[in-house]
Design a protein around this motif. Sequence first.
Motif, PDB file in Angstrom:
ATOM      1  N   THR A 137      -9.505  44.297  79.937  1.00  0.00           N
ATOM      2  CA  THR A 137     -10.291  44.841  78.826  1.00  0.00           C
ATOM      3  C   THR A 137     -11.094  43.756  78.095  1.00  0.00           C
ATOM      4  O   THR A 137     -11.892  44.075  77.217  1.00  0.00           O
ATOM      5  CB  THR A 137      -9.369  45.531  77.802  1.00  0.00           C
ATOM      6  OG1 THR A 137      -8.519  44.546  77.173  1.00  0.00           O
ATOM      7  CG2 THR A 137      -8.495  46.584  78.471  1.00  0.00           C
ATOM      8  N   MET A 138     -10.887  42.509  78.464  1.00  0.00           N
ATOM      9  CA  MET A 138     -11.570  41.422  77.771  1.00  0.00           C
ATOM     10  C   MET A 138     -12.984  41.230  78.315  1.00  0.00           C
ATOM     11  O   MET A 138     -13.305  41.661  79.429  1.00  0.00           O
ATOM     12  CB  MET A 138     -10.763  40.125  77.903  1.00  0.00           C
ATOM     13  CG  MET A 138      -9.353  40.222  77.349  1.00  0.00           C
ATOM     14  SD  MET A 138      -8.387  38.705  77.516  1.00  0.00           S
ATOM     15  CE  MET A 138      -9.208  37.661  76.335  1.00  0.00           C
ATOM     16  N   VAL A 144     -11.764  32.882  79.380  1.00  0.00           N
ATOM     17  CA  VAL A 144     -10.536  33.358  78.748  1.00  0.00           C
ATOM     18  C   VAL A 144      -9.658  32.164  78.392  1.00  0.00           C
ATOM     19  O   VAL A 144      -9.498  31.236  79.192  1.00  0.00           O
ATOM     20  CB  VAL A 144      -9.784  34.310  79.703  1.00  0.00           C
ATOM     21  CG1 VAL A 144      -8.409  34.662  79.135  1.00  0.00           C
ATOM     22  CG2 VAL A 144     -10.603  35.555  79.976  1.00  0.00           C
ATOM     23  N   ASN A 145      -9.117  32.186  77.192  1.00  0.00           N
ATOM     24  CA  ASN A 145      -8.139  31.179  76.798  1.00  0.00           C
ATOM     25  C   ASN A 145      -6.832  31.509  77.510  1.00  0.00           C
ATOM     26  O   ASN A 145      -6.010  32.282  77.015  1.00  0.00           O
ATOM     27  CB  ASN A 145      -7.952  31.181  75.278  1.00  0.00           C
ATOM     28  CG  ASN A 145      -6.987  30.092  74.811  1.00  0.00           C
ATOM     29  OD1 ASN A 145      -6.189  29.569  75.588  1.00  0.00           O
ATOM     30  ND2 ASN A 145      -7.037  29.773  73.535  1.00  0.00           N
ATOM     31  N   TYR A 280      -5.192  26.379  85.764  1.00  0.00           N
ATOM     32  CA  TYR A 280      -6.227  25.349  85.616  1.00  0.00           C
ATOM     33  C   TYR A 280      -6.498  24.670  86.956  1.00  0.00           C
ATOM     34  O   TYR A 280      -7.657  24.497  87.370  1.00  0.00           O
ATOM     35  CB  TYR A 280      -5.765  24.327  84.575  1.00  0.00           C
ATOM     36  CG  TYR A 280      -6.585  23.062  84.522  1.00  0.00           C
ATOM     37  CD1 TYR A 280      -7.883  23.065  84.023  1.00  0.00           C
ATOM     38  CD2 TYR A 280      -6.052  21.851  84.962  1.00  0.00           C
ATOM     39  CE1 TYR A 280      -8.633  21.894  83.972  1.00  0.00           C
ATOM     40  CE2 TYR A 280      -6.780  20.678  84.904  1.00  0.00           C
ATOM     41  CZ  TYR A 280      -8.073  20.698  84.418  1.00  0.00           C
ATOM     42  OH  TYR A 280      -8.814  19.539  84.370  1.00  0.00           O
ATOM     43  N   LEU A 281      -5.430  24.296  87.666  1.00  0.00           N
ATOM     44  CA  LEU A 281      -5.588  23.626  88.949  1.00  0.00           C
ATOM     45  C   LEU A 281      -6.229  24.536  89.989  1.00  0.00           C
ATOM     46  O   LEU A 281      -7.094  24.108  90.767  1.00  0.00           O
ATOM     47  CB  LEU A 281      -4.221  23.138  89.446  1.00  0.00           C
ATOM     48  CG  LEU A 281      -3.613  21.971  88.652  1.00  0.00           C
ATOM     49  CD1 LEU A 281      -2.136  21.804  89.009  1.00  0.00           C
ATOM     50  CD2 LEU A 281      -4.377  20.678  88.938  1.00  0.00           C
ATOM     51  N   LEU A 282      -5.822  25.800  90.022  1.00  0.00           N
ATOM     52  CA  LEU A 282      -6.403  26.737  90.993  1.00  0.00           C
ATOM     53  C   LEU A 282      -7.890  26.965  90.723  1.00  0.00           C
ATOM     54  O   LEU A 282      -8.685  27.055  91.665  1.00  0.00           O
ATOM     55  CB  LEU A 282      -5.639  28.059  90.960  1.00  0.00           C
ATOM     56  CG  LEU A 282      -4.243  28.037  91.596  1.00  0.00           C
ATOM     57  CD1 LEU A 282      -3.521  29.357  91.333  1.00  0.00           C
ATOM     58  CD2 LEU A 282      -4.337  27.772  93.101  1.00  0.00           C
ATOM     59  N   GLN A 451      -5.651  20.395  75.325  1.00  0.00           N
ATOM     60  CA  GLN A 451      -6.512  21.394  74.700  1.00  0.00           C
ATOM     61  C   GLN A 451      -6.297  22.719  75.409  1.00  0.00           C
ATOM     62  O   GLN A 451      -5.626  22.779  76.437  1.00  0.00           O
ATOM     63  CB  GLN A 451      -7.983  20.970  74.789  1.00  0.00           C
ATOM     64  CG  GLN A 451      -8.514  20.909  76.217  1.00  0.00           C
ATOM     65  CD  GLN A 451      -9.803  20.134  76.326  1.00  0.00           C
ATOM     66  OE1 GLN A 451      -9.778  18.911  76.429  1.00  0.00           O
ATOM     67  NE2 GLN A 451     -10.936  20.832  76.314  1.00  0.00           N
ATOM     68  N   ALA A 452      -6.853  23.779  74.844  1.00  0.00           N
ATOM     69  CA  ALA A 452      -6.677  25.096  75.451  1.00  0.00           C
ATOM     70  C   ALA A 452      -7.284  25.123  76.857  1.00  0.00           C
ATOM     71  O   ALA A 452      -8.386  24.624  77.088  1.00  0.00           O
ATOM     72  CB  ALA A 452      -7.332  26.161  74.590  1.00  0.00           C
ATOM     73  N   VAL A 453      -6.551  25.694  77.802  1.00  0.00           N
ATOM     74  CA  VAL A 453      -7.066  25.885  79.163  1.00  0.00           C
ATOM     75  C   VAL A 453      -7.896  27.169  79.185  1.00  0.00           C
ATOM     76  O   VAL A 453      -7.389  28.243  78.855  1.00  0.00           O
ATOM     77  CB  VAL A 453      -5.914  25.971  80.184  1.00  0.00           C
ATOM     78  CG1 VAL A 453      -6.462  26.279  81.572  1.00  0.00           C
ATOM     79  CG2 VAL A 453      -5.102  24.700  80.179  1.00  0.00           C
TER      80      VAL A 453
END
Length: 458
Positions: A137-138, A144-145, A280-282, A451-453
């Motif tokens: 729904t985003m 996206v955080n 993050y890595l993917l 920090q936020a991924v």
Amino acid sequence: METALSSTRAIPVHPGLPVVGNTLSYLRDPLAFLRGLQQQYGSERMVRISVGGRLTTLMLKPEETKQVLQENNRNYGRGKSFAILREFLGNGLLTSDGDFWRRQRRLAQPAFHRQKLILLAETMISEAVAWAERLETMDRQKPVNISAATTDVTLRIVTKTLFGSDLGSRSSDLGRALSHLNHVANNAVINPFRLPKWVPTPDNRAFEKARREVDQLIFSIIETRQRTGESHDDLLDMLLRATDDETGEGMSDAQLRDEMVTLFTAGQETTATSMAWTLYLLAQHPDVLARVKAEISTTLGPRDRPSADDLRAMPFLSQVINESLRLYPPAWVMSRLSLGPDRFGEYMIDANQGVLLSPYVLHHDPATWPKPDQFNPDRFAPELMKDKSDRERHPYSFIPFGGGPRLCIGNQFALMEMQALLTVLLHRFDLQSVPGLHIKPQPLITLRPKQAVRVFLR
């Protein structure tokens, strides 16, 4: 005849500044400092450093780490840093020692047997599906955080698996209070000049307020369960009914509180952090992502929801998780205190000596892991689990959950949760990295992203 004394060498001491020793270097960048020691003293296998006014021996190789954690584990108690965690978590499995710890471990262990975990797997999968539906729904034109998203879903999962659905709206209150306790504990870990908890600083007052809220919530849940006598398929129910085979006694309310806080915090914090690092890595490695998605698609076929059996049938997904845990182990460092003397080849450690063990250092040792900073899940392929001389890798070269008798009791719980979340998410979405995003690790109590991924979900 050579005596034991004549065959003993002094452990090398890393030079530092007068009075403060190596404290400033350690605080400035703990990970770089520890890896620098590994490069400089790796052939010596251990080195002494002075941090916070105390000499501590850092073990640099898996053999010595195994001796501390497994072979002579009864000679080592929890280190000084655990005093901070004990204020936060109480005297639970993570912070307790000796006979008390062994009794608590016996009581808690049956709740984490494989058959019990399979019962909890359906809760994990259901929450993973609901999570993916919320993400759908985003606005997917914006990144996206994913750090916040994984924190949200792991909070829901740990709440339901520990306390069942009867916690209701109080889960957010408990999560918020525990998060604040964790925040203050992190500040205390990185601040060697912290004032005692009885000094009414803003942090100390906030800590006490959050701890009272946690105690009130958890003790009320325990009291309700005991009063109603209702059965639930959750970990609290299993611990409430657990009895010691030797004494027939169960846990006191205070012990239940400490174990529930420990499991809640460890289960939520470490899994959320590990999930964020893995995604993050993917996103940064589309070739690896494509292989994972293909394996998931083949395993699930036309179904959009995995089963517990499916989670164990995807070896490459497990390799990806292991490689993420190798690069960014949640428990990046562990401290111990020697209770008596111990010999390591030519070196001796006396009683009452601090000992430091670092999964992060072991996981980045180029002698075991060539190009250690590179993300390569094939390191964990069965055919590549040997070194150049065709020997099996030392089991203590990879210890994301610790080792020996104190191996994290929730390790299989955490792995199953990550498998469920990744399977559902990657079956529904593709990931794309945010251009220019490069995140460094922040070594607090756990190894968090600095920090936020953020990633794009397509």
